[in-house]
Design an enzyme around this catalytic site. Structure first.
Site, PDB file in Angstrom:
ATOM      1  N   GLU A 295     -36.041 -24.457   6.124  1.00  0.00           N
ATOM      2  CA  GLU A 295     -35.607 -25.472   5.147  1.00  0.00           C
ATOM      3  C   GLU A 295     -36.184 -26.835   5.738  1.00  0.00           C
ATOM      4  OE1 GLU A 295     -31.804 -25.722   4.353  1.00  0.00           O
ATOM      5  OE2 GLU A 295     -31.384 -23.772   4.087  1.00  0.00           O
TER       6      GLU A 295
ATOM      7  N   GLU B 172     -27.709 -30.908   7.882  1.00  0.00           N
ATOM      8  CA  GLU B 172     -27.167 -29.052   8.887  1.00  0.00           C
ATOM      9  C   GLU B 172     -28.657 -28.675   7.486  1.00  0.00           C
ATOM     10  OE1 GLU B 172     -27.960 -25.927   7.107  1.00  0.00           O
ATOM     11  OE2 GLU B 172     -25.512 -26.334   6.693  1.00  0.00           O
TER      12      GLU B 172
END
Length: 699
Positions: free
Chosen positions: A166, A157
């Site tokens: 990210e 995640e």
């Protein structure tokens, strides 16, 4: 940064000086030391772990995907929640250890303080022998060195509000190339991004400084006509809570699919999507609001959406709980926006790179090439959206200009000093007083600010021989730097570039700098703002409190050991308290003021910085549940106390400081039988570290 020998160093910012220093933390203190706590307490870990909808979806998908012993790799493992879910799915009896050939779970986490915290969580849950923890980036892992063989299943995640920020794509690329078997199982299975065209005056103000400035009619040109993008926001998506704007947003299209990313196969670094979007209303497209939907399992029965409430309800996913770790994203349409008529089709070109998604409307009259602008790209100044909105706000500009005019009145050839990053005040002084000399320190903007000032000098009626930008620390400023002349006027907004995540009173850096500049100030020097007033209001903040509450069991795994480190509110040890958090109150889900706004203490900038103390009574004016207090500073700009710039909860461009209670308290108005009718507040400001001590008692 790891120094070896069980000691790490982290960069810590002194908010009152802007200086950074490396703080060393011993191994036994990592995750719990006072120095480190603030570094983790204001992150989104706690908010994410309190997202029960997310946790349940991942647990159900992991249980469906892992039906036999296998090798599972968890990238960006955090506290180890997904790793423990995987280990339990492999071996519900808890008898297997990670080194067996039948099943293994490898947790990869690069951030050492989080690794230390993960080990505590694993130990608390009897999982330390079932999950192998590796303190590395996933692209540093090597087969036969770090892990024995390629992993069969990836659970991960590493998603931000935009999805890609990210490093999802490069992480998946490396994992598929080096760490995973061919055609692996993955949780999540797929992510799909969606968008919607909207009209919103608020969103327009966050980026179109030129057209808002034109309406101000004050002869200050931060973005002259031929240089409309010389001061602008980043050309990227802005994460924000669009639910808070629901009543102010006009939907101009149905939701449309943009990109699809399959986790189970290697993604491309670049992708394009050309769409024709049909308008459902007449209006002006100010922005593209975007979100994503996760498909957690291969069969397509488990989903998680970050869409705004009006979308989630339409999708049948429920409104969900408010959470701050994932928001919607806003991509601004340049200039005034794009006018559309109902049923008109707009060609939209979406492009994704390794880390971001951008959009372009392919309508020739609407497009503007950079070559049309008479400025060099390196002269461009990029500021946060809220600062762009402030600079375009007619009321704010009028107040600041009135204060500057008052300060300059009767002064002949004044030497003026701007110690913060206010380009507006620098230009305003030079524009309003042709005999002034302005020294700007620009501690954050530095040479960027100087280049910008040079680029717009002619349009604002000043020459650069009257403005200089000193690249020098405030405590080193001498009379030689001021040309042997005393400073008559010290002015600031206050605004510090790069300070967007700071608490309101950390802008008292202005007071600290005013003190360090004392040797070069004249005896009758005028300081603007003249003082700051710390104000407070008791608040009902149920959504924010729930997202920050202390953790216990998460899908069967005890996380209570992380509460003090991650800054939880609720069941903390007596010696611990929840941290101060910087938030836009208006974006914190359900919120309501329960008391009148009260003055906690005042800061007199005519005098050197000093400790301050305030004690006051809060009377509740509403019945409800108090979850905490919001604090902010109102800046008094003139000596007559007639010009005040407020940064309170009703002002959307400034963050407030939020202190959440250990437990919510029922309150009521005086004379009622419902809960507490008042609270006593004591606060003290420490000028040595910029911290605010705050105590409260409900009565």
């Amino acid at each position: 940064m790891n120094s070896g020998g069980g000691r790490i160093f982290q960069l810590k910012l002194d908010p009152l000086t802007g200086n950074s220093e490396w703080v060393g933390i011993d191994e036994e203190d990592q995750g719990s030391s006072p120095q480190q706590q603030p570094m983790l307490a204001t992150t989104s870990y706690l908010d994410m772990l309190n997202d029960s909808r997310r946790n349940r979806a991942f647990r159900q998908a992991i249980d469906k995907s892992i039906t036999k012993p296998c090798h599972v790799l968890d990238i960006g493992a955090g506290t180890g929640l997904l790793s423990m879910m995987a280990a339990r799915a492999i071996d519900p009896s808890k008898s297997t250890i990670y080194s067996t050939s039948e099943g293994a779970v490898t947790a990869c986490e690069s951030y050492l303080p989080m690794v230390k915290l993960m080990r505590k969580v694993l130990r608390l849950n009897g999982m330390e022998r079932k999950v192998r923890v590796i303190n590395k980036r996933s692209d540093e892992l090597e087969i036969s060195v770090d892990i024995s063989k390629r992993a069969d299943i990836l659970v991960s995640e590493i998603l931000d509000s935009e999805l890609l920020g990210e490093g999802l794509i490069p992480t998946l690329q490396h994992a598929h190339d080096k760490l995973l078997v061919e055609n692996p199982q993955t949780v999540p299975y797929r992510a799909t991004t969606y968008g919607q065209l909207v009209e919103s005056k608020y969103l327009w103000k966050l980026h179109d400084l030129h057209n808002n400035e034109v309406q101000a009619l004050d002869d200050i040109h931060l973005v002259p006509a031929t240089k409309e993008t010389i001061l602008c926001v980043k050309s990227q998506q802005l994460a924000m809570h669009c639910d808070a704007l629901q009543d102010e947003i006009k939907l101009l299209s149905e939701p449309f699919k943009i990109f699809e990313f399959d986790f189970w196969r290697r993604p491309e670094s670049r992708g394009e999507s050309k769409l024709l979007i049909k308008a459902i209303n007449d209006g002006t497209v100010h922005a593209v609001v975007s979100w994503w939907i996760l498909q957690l399992d291969r069969e397509g029965t488990l989903y998680y959406s970050t869409g705004p409430k009006w979308i989630r309800l339409e999708e049948g996913m429920g409104s969900g709980d408010w959470c701050d770790h994932w928001k919607q994203c806003v991509y601004f349409v340049p200039g005034k926006g794009l006018s559309v008529s109902k049923d008109e089709e707009l060609p939209l070109h979406a492009i994704h790179t390794d880390i971001s998604i951008s959009y372009e409307f392919e309508i020739q009259p609407f497009r503007r090439e950079v070559e049309l602008y008479d400025f060099a790209q390196e002269d461009q100044l990029i500021l946060p959206p809220e600062r762009v909105a402030v600079y375009g706000d007619s009321n704010w500009r009028c107040s600041m200009l009135e204060a500057v005019k008052k300060a300059l009145k009767g002064r002949v050839s004044p030497l003026c000093l701007v110690p913060d990053d206010s380009v507006f005040l620098t230009i305003a002084i030079a524009n309003l007083c042709e005999t002034s000399h302005v020294i700007s320190l620009f501690p954050g903007l530095r040479e960027k600010g100087a280049k910008y000032l040079r680029a717009i000098a002619s349009e604002n009626g000043y020459s650069m021989d009257r403005i200089e930008v000193l690249d020098k620390a405030k405590d080193n400023l001498t009379m030689g730097d001021t040309h042997q002349k005393k400073v008559e006027l010290l002015v600031g907004e206050p605004y510090y570039y790069g300070n967007d995540g700071m608490l309101p009173w950390q802008n008292l850096r202005f007071w600290k700098e005013r003190t360090m500049l004392d040797p070069v100030l004249s005896k009758d020097a005028l300081i603007m703002p003249c003082k700051g007033i710390l104000k407070a209001c008791a608040m009902s903040l149920p959504d924010l409190w729930k997202s920050r509450r202390c953790l216990q069991l998460i899908e069967g795994f005890d996380h209570s050991v992380v509460n003090a480190t991650l800054g939880g509110c609720g069941d903390l040890p007596p010696s611990q308290e929840s941290p101060w958090l910087p938030f836009f109150i208006w974006q914190c889900g359900e919120n309501k003021g329960l008391s009148k706004i009260i003055v906690v203490m005042e800061f007199d900038f005519s005098k050197p910085i000093s400790p301050c103390f305030g004690k006051t009574q809060v009377e509740f004016t509403e019945t409800g549940t108090c979850h905490g207090f919001a604090l902010w500073i109102d800046w008094v700009m003139d000596t007559n106390n007639s010009i005040l710039i407020s940064a309170g909860p009703d002002q959307r461009y400034w963050k407030q400081g939020v202190k959440l209670l250990a437990e919510p308290v029922t309150v009521g108005i005086h004379g009622s039988s419902t809960g507490s009718s008042s609270a006593e507040i004591e606060a003290s400001f420490n000028p040595s570290n910029g911290e605010l001590d705050f105590e409260y008692v409900f009565t």
